[in-house]
Design a protein around this motif. Structure first.
Motif, PDB file in Angstrom:
ATOM      1  N   THR A   1       0.816  -1.221   0.000  1.00  0.00           N
ATOM      2  CA  THR A   1       0.000   0.000   0.000  1.00  0.00           C
ATOM      3  C   THR A   1       0.848   1.268   0.000  1.00  0.00           C
ATOM      4  OG1 THR A   1      -0.147  -0.024   2.425  1.00  0.00           O
ATOM      5  CG2 THR A   1      -1.877  -1.188   1.198  1.00  0.00           C
ATOM      6  N   GLY A   2       2.156   1.154   0.195  1.00  0.00           N
ATOM      7  CA  GLY A   2       3.024   2.324   0.171  1.00  0.00           C
ATOM      8  C   GLY A   2       4.357   2.014   0.814  1.00  0.00           C
TER       9      GLY A   2
ATOM     10  N   THR B   1       2.466   9.851  -4.281  1.00  0.00           N
ATOM     11  CA  THR B   1       2.974   9.923  -5.652  1.00  0.00           C
ATOM     12  C   THR B   1       4.387   9.354  -5.751  1.00  0.00           C
ATOM     13  OG1 THR B   1       3.624  12.218  -5.188  1.00  0.00           O
ATOM     14  CG2 THR B   1       1.535  11.869  -6.363  1.00  0.00           C
ATOM     15  N   GLU B   2       5.176   9.531  -4.686  1.00  0.00           N
ATOM     16  CA  GLU B   2       6.524   8.965  -4.676  1.00  0.00           C
ATOM     17  C   GLU B   2       6.472   7.443  -4.588  1.00  0.00           C
ATOM     18  OE1 GLU B   2       8.655  12.744  -2.376  1.00  0.00           O
ATOM     19  OE2 GLU B   2       7.861  11.038  -1.242  1.00  0.00           O
ATOM     20  N   SER B   3       5.593   6.935  -3.745  1.00  0.00           N
ATOM     21  CA  SER B   3       5.431   5.486  -3.629  1.00  0.00           C
ATOM     22  C   SER B   3       5.000   4.872  -4.952  1.00  0.00           C
ATOM     23  CB  SER B   3       4.399   5.158  -2.543  1.00  0.00           C
ATOM     24  OG  SER B   3       4.892   5.425  -1.257  1.00  0.00           O
ATOM     25  N   LYS B   4       4.053   5.533  -5.608  1.00  0.00           N
ATOM     26  CA  LYS B   4       3.567   5.010  -6.878  1.00  0.00           C
ATOM     27  C   LYS B   4       4.672   5.003  -7.935  1.00  0.00           C
ATOM     28  CE  LYS B   4      -0.177   5.405 -10.259  1.00  0.00           C
ATOM     29  NZ  LYS B   4       0.711   5.195 -11.424  1.00  0.00           N
ATOM     30  N   ALA B   5       5.461   6.067  -7.971  1.00  0.00           N
ATOM     31  CA  ALA B   5       6.530   6.135  -8.967  1.00  0.00           C
ATOM     32  C   ALA B   5       7.559   5.029  -8.751  1.00  0.00           C
ATOM     33  CB  ALA B   5       7.203   7.506  -8.910  1.00  0.00           C
TER      34      ALA B   5
ATOM     35  N   LEU C   1       9.755  -0.336 -10.342  1.00  0.00           N
ATOM     36  CA  LEU C   1      10.290  -1.650  -9.981  1.00  0.00           C
ATOM     37  C   LEU C   1       9.451  -2.775 -10.565  1.00  0.00           C
ATOM     38  CD1 LEU C   1      11.349  -1.022  -6.278  1.00  0.00           C
ATOM     39  CD2 LEU C   1      12.843  -1.319  -8.266  1.00  0.00           C
ATOM     40  N   LEU C   2       8.135  -2.648 -10.521  1.00  0.00           N
ATOM     41  CA  LEU C   2       7.282  -3.692 -11.092  1.00  0.00           C
ATOM     42  C   LEU C   2       7.468  -3.790 -12.602  1.00  0.00           C
ATOM     43  CD1 LEU C   2       3.999  -3.250  -9.024  1.00  0.00           C
ATOM     44  CD2 LEU C   2       5.490  -5.250  -9.038  1.00  0.00           C
TER      45      LEU C   2
END
Length: 372
Positions: free
Chosen positions: A291-292, A299-303, A308-309
């Motif tokens: 989740t983070g 937004t940083e977590s999503k980037a 990586l994925l």
């Protein structure tokens, strides 16, 4: 637990209110008429999913000793005494073991098998009819050698054998139509049960029945994925902590009206974990339960997660694809891989062809962080 949690939807129209969280997993019990049709068409009715209203408390901490650390590095029992033949599926990962009956292994052979799985990540054992004929009690006891059993909080299991996670597809036309009206692919790259404090180390998949073509499972080596990153990027992520949670899966199942057997679990794990057997550093990320990242904005977590994925998913030179055959057993290392089922075994007129598989997951150590 509330009565609404225990309510199962009875119509396809109701289940279409939400697209499936993971189309590979059936979240809802079928109608009695559909159940009778399925039971009449399967060779393994004992392994059809049941939906017993049981409740599991959180898993308490436990001591874990990895069997691979006890193994003879030369694998003398497997290779010389039992004369197993190893066939590599790719240079970096994946091995097929021929001439071995899993039901007959002693402890020394199991230790060496754990070492082989740790080294090669994904190991397939074809023609395991004797093992499948042992039945669920003996199969669970066999898997318990590799760690504590995991009890799946949602979807179907086997009555009185909660360690079995049952994936059964046969038809499901309306569900598939609903899913692909919202999604462009069935792929969901993940580790199993990463939200637990001590996630599974070794995971077994057993194919009981499946389509002649399709329904493969793809694995990626997250240790090799880490090694491909620049030293600067490795240093940046070495000490990042990821938040893993089963809340989305639990809430989705409740919203569908499916059965929930356990409350949501959340754990914080290192984004880069050290494998206790091989010593390699592995990216511990997935597209299902994270989740983070601690200290990161959304937004940083999503980037970071997206990068990586995408890096792992597109790295076909450190992946292996398992083409299933009935009576095949696969054991994989959940600490150093990501995987995704491929739901391509259906057509628009009839839905999915029959695919019947079970999973047994052995809970292992708390993920080991990088310390330097």
């Amino acid at each position: 637990m509330s009565s609404s949690t225990m309510t199962l939807l009875s119509t396809a129209a109701d289940s279409e209110k939400l697209s499936s969280y993971d189309i590979n997993i059936p979240y809802l019990a079928v109608t009695a008429e559909e159940q009778a049709r399925i039971e009449g068409g399967t060779q393994y009715p004992l392994y059809l999913p049941s939906w017993d209203p049981v409740w599991f408390e959180p898993m308490p901490p436990f001591e874990f000793s990895d069997p691979a650390l006890r193994a003879d590095a030369s694998k003398a029992t497997l290779l010389r005494e039992l004369n197993a033949k190893l066939i590599d599926m790719t240079p970096r990962m994946g091995t097929i073991v021929e001439g071995l009956d899993l039901s007959t292994l002693n402890n020394a052979a199991k230790d060496e098998l754990a070492l082989l799985v740790s080294e090669r990540k994904v190991v397939a054992f074809p023609a395991q009819g004797n093992f499948l004929d042992m039945g669920p009690t003996a199969q669970q006891q066999w898997m318990n050698y590799f760690g504590k059993p995991n009890y799946q909080p949602v979807s179907g299991s086997i009555k009185d054998h909660p360690g079995f996670h049952i994936i059964h597809r046969d038809g499901n036309k309306e569900e598939l139509t609903s899913f692909f009206s919202q999604k462009t692919t069935s792929c969901l790259w993940h580790q199993d049960v990463s939200y637990e404090r001590q996630p599974p180390g070794y995971v077994m998949l057993g194919l009981l029945e499946g389509p002649k073509v399709g329904g493969d499972t793809v694995f990626a080596a997250t240790g090799e994925a880490y090694r491909r990153l620049s030293p600067s990027f490795q240093a940046m992520i070495n000490h990042v902590k990821a938040i893993h949670s089963s809340a989305n899966m639990i809430n989705h199942t409740k919203a569908l009206g499916g059965l929930v057997r356990k409350g949501a679990v959340q754990s914080v794990h290192p984004l880069v974990r050290v494998h206790p057997v091989t010593g390699e550093r592995c990216i511990f990320i997935n597209g299902e339960f994270i989740t983070g990242f601690q200290g990161f904005k959304q937004t940083e977590s999503k980037a970071l997660s997206d990068f990586l994925l995408n890096h792992i998913i597109t790295g076909h030179d450190f992946q292996v694809r398992v083409h299933w055959q009935p009576k095949t057993i696969v054991i994989f290392d959940n600490r150093s891989t990501l995987h995704s089922a491929i739901v391509d075994y259906f057509d628009e007129e009839n839905g999915a062809k029959a695919r019947h598989i079970f999973r047994l997951a052995a809970m292992a150590e708390v993920p080991v962080p990088v310390t330097d």
